[in-house]
Design a protein around this motif. Structure first.
Motif, PDB file in Angstrom:
ATOM      1  N   GLU B 596       1.550  -3.545   4.130  1.00  0.00           N
ATOM      2  CA  GLU B 596       0.014  -3.559   4.117  1.00  0.00           C
ATOM      3  C   GLU B 596      -0.510  -4.770   4.667  1.00  0.00           C
ATOM      4  O   GLU B 596      -0.090  -5.756   4.187  1.00  0.00           O
ATOM      5  CB  GLU B 596      -0.231  -3.124   2.572  1.00  0.00           C
ATOM      6  CG  GLU B 596      -1.692  -3.491   2.452  1.00  0.00           C
ATOM      7  CD  GLU B 596      -2.757  -2.376   3.036  1.00  0.00           C
ATOM      8  OE1 GLU B 596      -2.694  -1.167   2.671  1.00  0.00           O
ATOM      9  OE2 GLU B 596      -3.719  -2.834   3.833  1.00  0.00           O
ATOM     10  N   ASP B 597      -1.193  -4.582   5.612  1.00  0.00           N
ATOM     11  CA  ASP B 597      -1.901  -6.114   6.067  1.00  0.00           C
ATOM     12  C   ASP B 597      -2.933  -6.356   5.402  1.00  0.00           C
ATOM     13  O   ASP B 597      -3.400  -7.455   5.418  1.00  0.00           O
ATOM     14  CB  ASP B 597      -2.355  -5.935   7.635  1.00  0.00           C
ATOM     15  CG  ASP B 597      -3.229  -4.901   7.878  1.00  0.00           C
ATOM     16  OD1 ASP B 597      -3.207  -3.668   7.050  1.00  0.00           O
ATOM     17  OD2 ASP B 597      -4.221  -5.056   8.621  1.00  0.00           O
ATOM     18  N   GLN B 598      -3.703  -5.696   4.920  1.00  0.00           N
ATOM     19  CA  GLN B 598      -4.878  -6.086   3.931  1.00  0.00           C
ATOM     20  C   GLN B 598      -4.771  -6.732   2.825  1.00  0.00           C
ATOM     21  O   GLN B 598      -3.988  -6.031   1.789  1.00  0.00           O
ATOM     22  CB  GLN B 598      -5.844  -4.840   3.896  1.00  0.00           C
ATOM     23  CG  GLN B 598      -7.343  -5.138   4.133  1.00  0.00           C
ATOM     24  CD  GLN B 598      -8.102  -5.793   3.036  1.00  0.00           C
ATOM     25  OE1 GLN B 598      -7.653  -5.581   1.910  1.00  0.00           O
ATOM     26  NE2 GLN B 598      -8.894  -6.881   3.249  1.00  0.00           N
ATOM     27  N   ARG B 602      -3.037  -5.329  -0.714  1.00  0.00           N
ATOM     28  CA  ARG B 602      -1.736  -5.446  -1.076  1.00  0.00           C
ATOM     29  C   ARG B 602      -1.477  -5.934  -2.459  1.00  0.00           C
ATOM     30  O   ARG B 602      -0.511  -5.460  -3.225  1.00  0.00           O
ATOM     31  CB  ARG B 602      -1.210  -6.648  -0.147  1.00  0.00           C
ATOM     32  CG  ARG B 602       0.056  -6.512   0.406  1.00  0.00           C
ATOM     33  CD  ARG B 602       0.538  -7.551   1.577  1.00  0.00           C
ATOM     34  NE  ARG B 602      -0.018  -8.835   1.295  1.00  0.00           N
ATOM     35  CZ  ARG B 602      -0.820  -9.478   2.501  1.00  0.00           C
ATOM     36  NH1 ARG B 602      -0.593  -8.855   3.692  1.00  0.00           N
ATOM     37  NH2 ARG B 602      -1.218 -10.578   2.213  1.00  0.00           N
ATOM     38  N   GLU B 620       3.363  -7.713   5.663  1.00  0.00           N
ATOM     39  CA  GLU B 620       2.294  -7.531   6.299  1.00  0.00           C
ATOM     40  C   GLU B 620       2.236  -6.832   7.514  1.00  0.00           C
ATOM     41  O   GLU B 620       1.196  -6.768   8.031  1.00  0.00           O
ATOM     42  CB  GLU B 620       1.870  -9.084   6.389  1.00  0.00           C
ATOM     43  CG  GLU B 620       1.427  -9.913   5.314  1.00  0.00           C
ATOM     44  CD  GLU B 620       0.924 -11.312   5.589  1.00  0.00           C
ATOM     45  OE1 GLU B 620       0.502 -11.546   6.656  1.00  0.00           O
ATOM     46  OE2 GLU B 620       1.171 -12.389   4.818  1.00  0.00           O
ATOM     47  N   ASN B 621       3.125  -6.601   7.959  1.00  0.00           N
ATOM     48  CA  ASN B 621       3.129  -5.706   9.267  1.00  0.00           C
ATOM     49  C   ASN B 621       4.550  -4.806   9.257  1.00  0.00           C
ATOM     50  O   ASN B 621       5.444  -5.152   8.543  1.00  0.00           O
ATOM     51  CB  ASN B 621       2.833  -6.130  10.584  1.00  0.00           C
ATOM     52  CG  ASN B 621       3.674  -7.314  10.893  1.00  0.00           C
ATOM     53  OD1 ASN B 621       5.101  -7.191  10.940  1.00  0.00           O
ATOM     54  ND2 ASN B 621       3.340  -8.556  11.047  1.00  0.00           N
ATOM     55  N   GLU B 624       7.658  -6.895   9.858  1.00  0.00           N
ATOM     56  CA  GLU B 624       8.281  -7.639   8.507  1.00  0.00           C
ATOM     57  C   GLU B 624       8.880  -6.688   7.665  1.00  0.00           C
ATOM     58  O   GLU B 624       9.959  -6.860   6.800  1.00  0.00           O
ATOM     59  CB  GLU B 624       6.974  -8.264   7.831  1.00  0.00           C
ATOM     60  CG  GLU B 624       6.525  -9.589   8.495  1.00  0.00           C
ATOM     61  CD  GLU B 624       5.715 -10.241   7.406  1.00  0.00           C
ATOM     62  OE1 GLU B 624       5.526  -9.914   6.309  1.00  0.00           O
ATOM     63  OE2 GLU B 624       4.992 -11.125   8.004  1.00  0.00           O
ATOM     64  N   MET B 643      -1.471  -1.156  11.136  1.00  0.00           N
ATOM     65  CA  MET B 643      -1.102  -2.665  10.945  1.00  0.00           C
ATOM     66  C   MET B 643      -1.056  -3.522  12.223  1.00  0.00           C
ATOM     67  O   MET B 643      -0.957  -2.823  13.175  1.00  0.00           O
ATOM     68  CB  MET B 643       0.275  -2.825  10.016  1.00  0.00           C
ATOM     69  CG  MET B 643       0.028  -2.462   8.593  1.00  0.00           C
ATOM     70  SD  MET B 643       1.773  -2.671   7.810  1.00  0.00           S
ATOM     71  CE  MET B 643       2.536  -1.496   8.476  1.00  0.00           C
ATOM     72  N   GLU B 645       0.556  -6.025  15.084  1.00  0.00           N
ATOM     73  CA  GLU B 645       1.905  -6.314  15.665  1.00  0.00           C
ATOM     74  C   GLU B 645       2.719  -4.948  15.711  1.00  0.00           C
ATOM     75  O   GLU B 645       2.838  -4.484  16.841  1.00  0.00           O
ATOM     76  CB  GLU B 645       2.344  -7.354  14.903  1.00  0.00           C
ATOM     77  CG  GLU B 645       1.906  -8.707  15.258  1.00  0.00           C
ATOM     78  CD  GLU B 645       2.575  -9.909  14.398  1.00  0.00           C
ATOM     79  OE1 GLU B 645       3.810  -9.802  14.276  1.00  0.00           O
ATOM     80  OE2 GLU B 645       2.056 -10.452  13.640  1.00  0.00           O
ATOM     81  N   ASP B 647       2.747  -1.078  13.862  1.00  0.00           N
ATOM     82  CA  ASP B 647       2.097  -0.134  12.992  1.00  0.00           C
ATOM     83  C   ASP B 647       3.071   0.492  12.220  1.00  0.00           C
ATOM     84  O   ASP B 647       4.191   0.813  12.342  1.00  0.00           O
ATOM     85  CB  ASP B 647       0.829   0.736  13.585  1.00  0.00           C
ATOM     86  CG  ASP B 647       1.613   1.750  14.620  1.00  0.00           C
ATOM     87  OD1 ASP B 647       2.728   1.971  14.532  1.00  0.00           O
ATOM     88  OD2 ASP B 647       0.911   2.396  15.274  1.00  0.00           O
TER      89      ASP B 647
END
Lengths: 130, 858
Positions: B596-598, B602, B620-621, B624, B643, B645, B647
């Motif tokens: 989760e990028d937010q 998160r 974060e993406n 990762e 996300m 970079e 998704d």
């Protein structure tokens, strides 16, 4: 009213047939290929279906292909958009989007499964078939 | 005719000549006159012939010229002729009309004078050059009408007419067509295109903005959800609940915006889930109550006793409509009250139609606006939108939603006195009825109770509730009457509801009487406090009060609060909150990865997972996430779809492909989507994810997902941590699927039991075959066919309302779709177990028995 039910699952087929038989002749097909064959034969003898209830996910030939083939037969026979048969796609809820995208041109309505005969009847009334 | 005349003349002439020549009497030259005579005759005949031909040619040309002239004169196009140097010689009547000229004023004008200013330069340069060099020019130019000054767009053809002998330019001719209409049509089309583009942009903008709003909202919702799971006193609890219900209201509005565009495109789908009616209304009322009480507007709601509250339908949309109507009512009411009521409109064969009304004592709707008030805001005038638009999307969307729910909407209003907005909506009933009433009857039945409140409406509401419980309810509108009632004979009151708006409750003498009464008769006294006064509760509570309830009265909490008060415990503040009971939070010992990028989301997700004992790591993406999975084997991945970079879809594809190790390629991946659209959901499953849920993260959803997708060894449902959790049933409690839903089936078949029996009969014959087929497909590891077969089984089970079988079929289909044949195959025993359960459920169904009986006699 002359109807063709195209459905691979016997339970659903039985349901639609039991219900639609109340309103006229109802034939069934187990997959898209059978449906196209039946339509071809019936058109040759000059008989046209008023309504086709068609499942989407079927073995051999799916509803999308079958519908396209049937519409093709109708075009060759010189049917216009007014005289061609009404087609109701029967679909699981998750396929509603597919119906909109793929069938908008070709089909006239859709019903989500499990089939609600009340809704089906309403739709048939909209088509003025009963 | 000219020819005939010439012939006659020739004959007369010859006759005359013969007469003059014959008497000449010369005998020696008789041959000469005869020769001359014959020659003359031939000459005359030839001459006559040529003259007649000439006459004919001239006559034909005159006719042709006349015809051409009439074509030119009557043409609707501008036709003009000019000398080679450009001086106008002729303009046809249409041209004169178009340009506003007289026929004699044309002479002396130049061709260039026809053009509007901008066109003259063009004429002098490119047009004139083209004429000189190529003899022809064609194009779009503008003429000007000399009288009106109007510009006339024309399509002009200009060309040289050559002299046939010399080949030099004899005249310049022009034909011009007025294209004003076409230009207008073009402009309209362009405007339409522009509008369509704008509409597209609008839709995209709405989608983006709603996403942007949802993200922080998810933080608010998730954190308040967590806060609710912690130990709170009653006041903190209520505040948190209001934070949550308000945030949910915003979320609804955002979803509303999305709905609106769906409605516009006729793509709205209503939900059909079980829900509890009072909870929906209470949520709406609570979200608006603070505003109402802040303006000294009384805000109450009531429900007709005995109407079904456990319904099936779209509770979210129902809440949206109510929020919109009640929101407007609160907004436009400065004093008086807003009252929401729910009544039975009509019993339907397959459910019930309810009538919801929102009555206010506000501004009212002017008579001239009433007709238009439900029209889409784009059609109403600006002032209407501003004044009555309410929560933004206005009443148009309510109307659409209500119509989708099989109801109607309307308003009656008296300007200055108030309005009543009402609507009806049809719902199916759940097969179970609310058990709480029976429980309350058992607990409070026959109790004598007293309600002390100045407001008639509030007393009505409470009387309805207590009467439904079987209580004997008495009322008092002020303190004098209340004390009188307390002193009256008969059995003592079991409890008294006393509104804080009764001013004399601060009177020490009255407080003392209450206290004495409470001690003597063991009567529980509960204070009713407006939501926004809750800070003063400490001050208010005293004397003989054992507890308090907040207004608007929450029916679902009321009984608990009263029970606690009756048990003699004063509603504590820092102690265990009285309205909550101990509930169990299941614990899992698993390791879960969250991509989760937010950051807020998160954190919410990690906190929630920790709460249920799960060890959670975050990425974060997508990239990762794949890396993390390579390093650590996780039991499950929660995957955000969008996300930077990489998704979630791409990450899922890579994990399934084995990029994170082949042993991790089958890890359950559950999509977390911001867009709750069917499209996104389909995409998730198509990509190979196992399940999906929409943000915000909610405790209940997280627990549900974990229970479904974690391997059974990781579920430790026996080891539970007891903690405080709201007992309040959620608006749509998760209902485990029943083996057989006869009511639902008959509803779908318009009550036709014959069809139902026939279809069930077919299903019973078919199911064993299907199970055998699945077994062989699993044995041969044919995932595609197994998926289809499971899909078909699910569909068939749904058709006969075998809900539990349907659920198993669905899980099997999803597992097969994800390529997890083992998991799908593991569901087979469940399927086989459920089959006889379904059959026995059929046997307990009355109308199925008739079939059995028939079968026997046949």
């Amino acid at each position: 009213m002359k109807t063709l039910v195209v459905e691979d699952d016997s339970t659903n087929r039985l349901l639609l047939q039991s219900f639609l038989s109340k309103y006229g002749i109802c034939h069934v097909a187990k997959n898209g290929k059978e449906a196209v064959d039946i339509c071809r034969k019936s058109m040759k003898s000059g008989e046209y279906y008023d309504l086709v209830c068609m499942d989407i996910l079927m073995p051999k030939m799916d509803g999308k292909e079958a519908l396209a083939a049937i519409r093709g037969l109708e075009d060759n026979a010189g049917c216009t958009s007014d005289t061609r048969c009404k087609v109701i796609m029967t679909t699981g809820v998750t396929d509603v989007k597919t119906v909109f995208e793929s069938f908008n041109e070709c089909c006239d309505a859709y019903l989500t499964k499990p089939i609600d005969t009340g809704k089906l009847l309403e739709q048939i009334k909209v088509f003025r078939l009963v | 005719m000219a020819g005939d005349v010439a012939n006659c003349l020739a004959i007369l002439y010859l006759m005359g000549l013969a007469r003059t020549l014959t008497p000449s009497g010369s005998t020696d030259a008789p041959y000469l006159p005869v020769g001359v005579l014959i020659f003359s005759a031939i000459l005359v005949l030839a001459l006559t012939y040529f003259i007649s031909r000439l006459y004919k040619v001239l006559d034909r040309q005159a006719t042709k010229l006349h015809e051409l002239e009439s074509v030119v004169e009557n043409s609707s196009h501008l036709i003009a002729i000019a000398s080679p140097d450009g001086r106008l010689a002729y303009v046809n009547p249409s041209g004169l009309r178009l340009l506003g000229l007289e026929s004699d004023s044309v002479l002396g004008m130049n061709l260039s004078d026809l053009y509007a200013e901008a066109g003259r330069d063009l004429f002098r340069t490119s047009i004139w050059t083209a004429i000189q060099e190529e003899g022809r020019w064609q194009g779009e130019v503008e003429f000007r009408n000399v009288v009106t000054g109007a510009l006339i767009p024309v399509w002009q053809t200009l060309y040289c007419v050559k002299d046939r002998t010399s080949g030099k330019t004899a005249v310049l001719a022009t034909i011009s067509r007025d294209i004003t209409d076409r230009k207008l049509a073009d402009a309209e089309r362009r405007a339409k295109e522009l509008a369509e583009t704008a509409s597209d942009t609008k839709t995209r903008f709405l989608a983006t903005i709603s996403h942007e709003i949802r993200t922080p909202l998810n933080g608010v919702l998730g954190m308040s959800d967590l806060l609710l799971e912690s130990e709170l006193n009653q006041e903190q609890l209520r505040c948190t609940e209001i934070i949550q219900s308000s945030a949910k209201a915003i979320l609804n509005q955002v979803n509303n915006i999305l709905d609106f565009s769906k409605i516009e495109q006729h793509k709205l789908e209503l939900d059909h889930s079980p829900f509890e009616l009072c909870g929906v209304v209470q949520d709406v009322v609570e979200a608006l109550a603070v505003n109402a009480y802040g303006k000294a507007v009384d805000f109450t709601w009531d429900i007709e006793p005995g109407i079904p509250t456990l319904l099936v339908g779209d509770s979210v949309r129902l809440g949206q409509i109510l929020l919109n109507l009640a929101g407007n009512a609160v907004k436009f009411t400065e004093r008086g009250e807003v009252f929401v009521s729910v009544m039975r409109d009509q019993e339907l064969a397959e459910g019930v139609k309810l009538r919801f009304s929102v009555m206010d004592t506000g501004l009212g709707v002017p008579a001239d606006r009433i007709d238009r008030i439900f029209l889409p805001f784009v059609q109403a005038d600006g002032t209407t939108t501003k004044k009555f638009g309410g929560t933004g999307l206005g009443l148009a969307i309510c109307k659409q939603l209500v119509e989708h729910m099989g109801g109607e909407i309307g308003v009656t209003s008296e300007p200055g006195r108030g309005s009543t907005f009402w609507f009806t909506a049809a719902f199916r009933k759940q097969s179970v009825t609310d058990p709480s009433i029976a429980r309350h009857k058992q607990k409070f039945g026959d109790a004598r109770v007293l309600v002390v409140d100045r407001q008639d409406r509030n007393r009505d509401v409470l009387r309805n509730i207590f009467s439904a419980w079987g209580c004997r309810c008495e009322e008092a509108a002020n303190d004098t009457l209340a004390l009188k009632a307390l002193r009256s004979g008969g059995d003592p009151f079991r409890f008294v509801m006393w509104d804080s708006g009764i001013p004399s409750m601060y009177d020490p003498e009255i407080a003392d009487q209450i206290k004495q009464h409470s001690e003597k008769h063991r009567t529980a006294f509960l204070l009713m406090v407006h939501l926004n006064q809750s800070r003063n509760i400490e001050k208010m509570l005293g004397g003989g009060f054992q507890g308090y309830v907040l207004k608007p009265i929450d029916r679902l909490h009321l009984a608990d609060a009263i029970s606690v008060a009756m048990e003699g415990r004063r509603s504590p503040h820092a102690e265990a909150p009285p309205m909550r009971s101990l509930a169990k939070i299941p614990q899992f010992s698993a390791r879960v990865l969250i991509a989760e990028d937010q950051p807020t989301n998160r954190e919410v997700a990690v906190s929630m997972l920790n709460k249920v004992g799960v060890r959670a790591d975050s990425a974060e993406n997508g990239a990762e996430a794949v890396l993390a999975l390579q390093r650590t084997p996780y039991d499950m991945v929660l995957m955000d779809c969008e996300m930077p970079e990489m998704d979630g879809f791409e990450a899922t594809r890579r994990i399934r492909r084995g990029d994170a190790g082949i042993e991790n390629s089958k890890v359950p991946i559950v999509a977390v989507t911001a867009h709750a659209t069917q499209e996104t959901r389909d995409k998730c499953l198509a990509t190979g994810m196992n399940d999906y849920f929409s943000k915000p993260f909610e405790m209940s959803t997280v627990i549900k997902v974990l229970s479904v997708w974690l391997p059974s060894s990781k579920k430790q449902t026996d080891k539970v941590v007891t903690t405080v959790a709201a007992e309040k049933p959620s608006a749509s409690p998760p209902v485990p699927p029943v083996a057989f839903d006869p009511e639902g089936l008959l509803n779908r078949l318009m009550g036709d039991k014959d069809i139902a029996r026939a279809v069930i009969g077919g299903f019973l014959e078919d199911l064993p075959l299907k199970i055998e087929e699945l077994k062989s497909l699993f044995a041969s590891s044919d995932a595609v066919a197994a998926r289809r077969e499971a899909h078909s089984l699910k569909g068939a089970a749904a058709t006969v309302a075998a809900e539990a079988l349907r659920a198993i079929g669905l899980a099997m289909e999803q597992a097969a779709a994800a390529g997890e044949l083992d998991k799908a195959a593991a569901l087979l025993p469940q399927l086989e177990e459920q089959f006889p359960i379904f059959v026995s459920a059929l046997q307990s169904c009355e109308w199925m028995q008739m079939e059995k009986a028939k079968g026997v006699t046949a």
